[in-house]
Scaffold this motif. Structure first.
Motif, PDB file in Angstrom:
ATOM      1  N   ALA A 105      21.092   6.733  13.224  1.00 62.41           N
ATOM      2  CA  ALA A 105      22.180   5.758  13.198  1.00 62.41           C
ATOM      3  C   ALA A 105      21.527   4.381  13.270  1.00 62.41           C
ATOM      4  O   ALA A 105      20.775   4.098  14.198  1.00 62.41           O
ATOM      5  N   ALA A 106      21.780   3.540  12.288  1.00 63.55           N
ATOM      6  CA  ALA A 106      21.236   2.180  12.265  1.00 63.55           C
ATOM      7  C   ALA A 106      22.381   1.200  12.496  1.00 63.55           C
ATOM      8  O   ALA A 106      23.310   1.128  11.690  1.00 63.55           O
ATOM      9  N   ILE A 107      22.322   0.480  13.599  1.00 66.42           N
ATOM     10  CA  ILE A 107      23.335  -0.517  13.932  1.00 66.42           C
ATOM     11  C   ILE A 107      22.725  -1.875  13.630  1.00 66.42           C
ATOM     12  O   ILE A 107      21.708  -2.256  14.220  1.00 66.42           O
ATOM     13  N   THR A 108      23.331  -2.616  12.706  1.00 66.67           N
ATOM     14  CA  THR A 108      22.812  -3.903  12.265  1.00 66.67           C
ATOM     15  C   THR A 108      23.778  -5.005  12.669  1.00 66.67           C
ATOM     16  O   THR A 108      24.985  -4.884  12.463  1.00 66.67           O
ATOM     17  N   LEU A 109      23.235  -6.089  13.233  1.00 70.33           N
ATOM     18  CA  LEU A 109      24.016  -7.272  13.564  1.00 70.33           C
ATOM     19  C   LEU A 109      23.431  -8.431  12.787  1.00 70.33           C
ATOM     20  O   LEU A 109      22.274  -8.798  12.992  1.00 70.33           O
ATOM     21  N   GLY A 110      24.203  -8.983  11.876  1.00 70.21           N
ATOM     22  CA  GLY A 110      23.704 -10.056  11.035  1.00 70.21           C
ATOM     23  C   GLY A 110      22.669  -9.537  10.057  1.00 70.21           C
ATOM     24  O   GLY A 110      22.747  -8.413   9.581  1.00 70.21           O
ATOM     25  N   LYS A 111      21.658 -10.368   9.777  1.00 72.45           N
ATOM     26  CA  LYS A 111      20.645  -9.968   8.802  1.00 72.45           C
ATOM     27  C   LYS A 111      19.323  -9.567   9.442  1.00 72.45           C
ATOM     28  O   LYS A 111      18.438  -9.068   8.760  1.00 72.45           O
ATOM     29  N   SER A 112      19.188  -9.791  10.770  1.00 75.51           N
ATOM     30  CA  SER A 112      17.871  -9.549  11.352  1.00 75.51           C
ATOM     31  C   SER A 112      17.843  -8.548  12.504  1.00 75.51           C
ATOM     32  O   SER A 112      16.792  -8.006  12.800  1.00 75.51           O
ATOM     33  N   SER A 113      18.950  -8.303  13.176  1.00 78.37           N
ATOM     34  CA  SER A 113      18.941  -7.417  14.344  1.00 78.37           C
ATOM     35  C   SER A 113      19.348  -6.008  13.954  1.00 78.37           C
ATOM     36  O   SER A 113      20.467  -5.772  13.509  1.00 78.37           O
ATOM     37  N   VAL A 114      18.420  -5.067  14.132  1.00 76.98           N
ATOM     38  CA  VAL A 114      18.690  -3.664  13.815  1.00 76.98           C
ATOM     39  C   VAL A 114      18.286  -2.814  15.005  1.00 76.98           C
ATOM     40  O   VAL A 114      17.217  -3.006  15.578  1.00 76.98           O
ATOM     41  N   TYR A 115      19.149  -1.887  15.387  1.00 79.29           N
ATOM     42  CA  TYR A 115      18.861  -0.935  16.451  1.00 79.29           C
ATOM     43  C   TYR A 115      19.086   0.455  15.895  1.00 79.29           C
ATOM     44  O   TYR A 115      20.100   0.699  15.235  1.00 79.29           O
ATOM     45  N   THR A 116      18.148   1.373  16.110  1.00 73.94           N
ATOM     46  CA  THR A 116      18.294   2.723  15.574  1.00 73.94           C
ATOM     47  C   THR A 116      18.355   3.755  16.689  1.00 73.94           C
ATOM     48  O   THR A 116      17.747   3.576  17.740  1.00 73.94           O
ATOM     49  N   ILE A 117      19.081   4.824  16.416  1.00 77.21           N
ATOM     50  CA  ILE A 117      19.211   5.943  17.356  1.00 77.21           C
ATOM     51  C   ILE A 117      18.854   7.213  16.581  1.00 77.21           C
ATOM     52  O   ILE A 117      19.376   7.439  15.486  1.00 77.21           O
ATOM     53  N   LYS A 118      18.019   8.029  17.164  1.00 78.08           N
ATOM     54  CA  LYS A 118      17.699   9.323  16.566  1.00 78.08           C
ATOM     55  C   LYS A 118      18.658  10.353  17.158  1.00 78.08           C
ATOM     56  O   LYS A 118      18.738  10.509  18.377  1.00 78.08           O
ATOM     57  N   MET A 119      19.378  11.045  16.284  1.00 81.21           N
ATOM     58  CA  MET A 119      20.385  12.010  16.721  1.00 81.21           C
ATOM     59  C   MET A 119      20.034  13.392  16.171  1.00 81.21           C
ATOM     60  O   MET A 119      19.498  13.512  15.084  1.00 81.21           O
ATOM     61  N   ASN A 120      20.349  14.424  16.930  1.00 82.96           N
ATOM     62  CA  ASN A 120      20.011  15.795  16.564  1.00 82.96           C
ATOM     63  C   ASN A 120      21.278  16.635  16.488  1.00 82.96           C
ATOM     64  O   ASN A 120      21.927  16.866  17.499  1.00 82.96           O
ATOM     65  N   LYS A 121      21.594  17.107  15.266  1.00 83.69           N
ATOM     66  CA  LYS A 121      22.748  17.980  15.069  1.00 83.69           C
ATOM     67  C   LYS A 121      22.260  19.416  15.043  1.00 83.69           C
ATOM     68  O   LYS A 121      21.346  19.758  14.315  1.00 83.69           O
ATOM     69  N   VAL A 122      22.872  20.252  15.884  1.00 86.57           N
ATOM     70  CA  VAL A 122      22.517  21.666  15.959  1.00 86.57           C
ATOM     71  C   VAL A 122      23.741  22.505  15.638  1.00 86.57           C
ATOM     72  O   VAL A 122      24.868  22.027  15.704  1.00 86.57           O
ATOM     73  N   ASN A 123      23.509  23.757  15.284  1.00 85.68           N
ATOM     74  CA  ASN A 123      24.653  24.665  15.007  1.00 85.68           C
ATOM     75  C   ASN A 123      25.268  25.170  16.274  1.00 85.68           C
ATOM     76  O   ASN A 123      24.750  25.383  17.265  1.00 85.68           O
TER      77      ASN A 123
END
Length: 148
Positions: A130-148
């Motif tokens: 998940a990449a959360i972007t604020l404006g043109k320069s601030s990016v925060y990413t989250i690694k997520m794990n989907k399992v069955n």
């Protein structure tokens, strides 16, 4: 000041109370009468450092901070994010190969706390970003794990 620390004395050189007659036999520690004895004292904490907008280290907090729960998840996950300032926000989901899977948010927002639910029922198991972007320069990413 190091000499003051090394030569500090609590003024307690021996236990002035006899052993107890029942368990535990050792008496409770005596607090003494020195500065650290616990007796109330009139004291005002001096201001050590002036308040700053960037903190003591000179580094400011990130413009975007985010997390998701639960992680790992089976069907859906809740993405919570905090914006330090107002601006255009996008929340995009990418698969482990870097392909765009879904855009959850794409709008202007004011500073504050937000959350968005991602329903991944139709997606295969695996890792997602998940990449959360604020404006043109601030990016925060989250690694997520989907399992069955």
């Amino acid at each position: 000041d190091l000499l003051d620390v090394l030569s500090y004395d609590t003024k307690i050189s021996e236990n002035d109370i006899a052993f107890r007659t029942s368990f535990p036999y050792v008496q409770l520690p005596w607090s003494g009468t020195s500065y650290c004895s616990g007796h109330p004292r009139e004291y005002t904490q001096p201001e050590v450092l002036p308040p700053t907008t960037t903190g003591i280290t000179g580094l400011s907090s990130p413009d975007v901070f985010a997390m998701n729960q639960p992680n790992p998840f089976t069907e859906s996950t809740l993405i919570k994010y905090h914006l330090r300032s107002a601006g255009h926000v996008s929340v995009k989901i990418y698969d482990q190969n870097g392909r765009l899977v879904e855009i959850l948010v794409n709008e202007s927002k004011v500073s504050g706390e937000y959350e968005v639910q991602w329903n991944a029922d139709n997606q295969p198991s695996g890792f997602y970003i998940a990449a959360i972007t604020l404006g043109k320069s601030s990016v925060y990413t989250i690694k997520m794990n989907k399992v069955n």
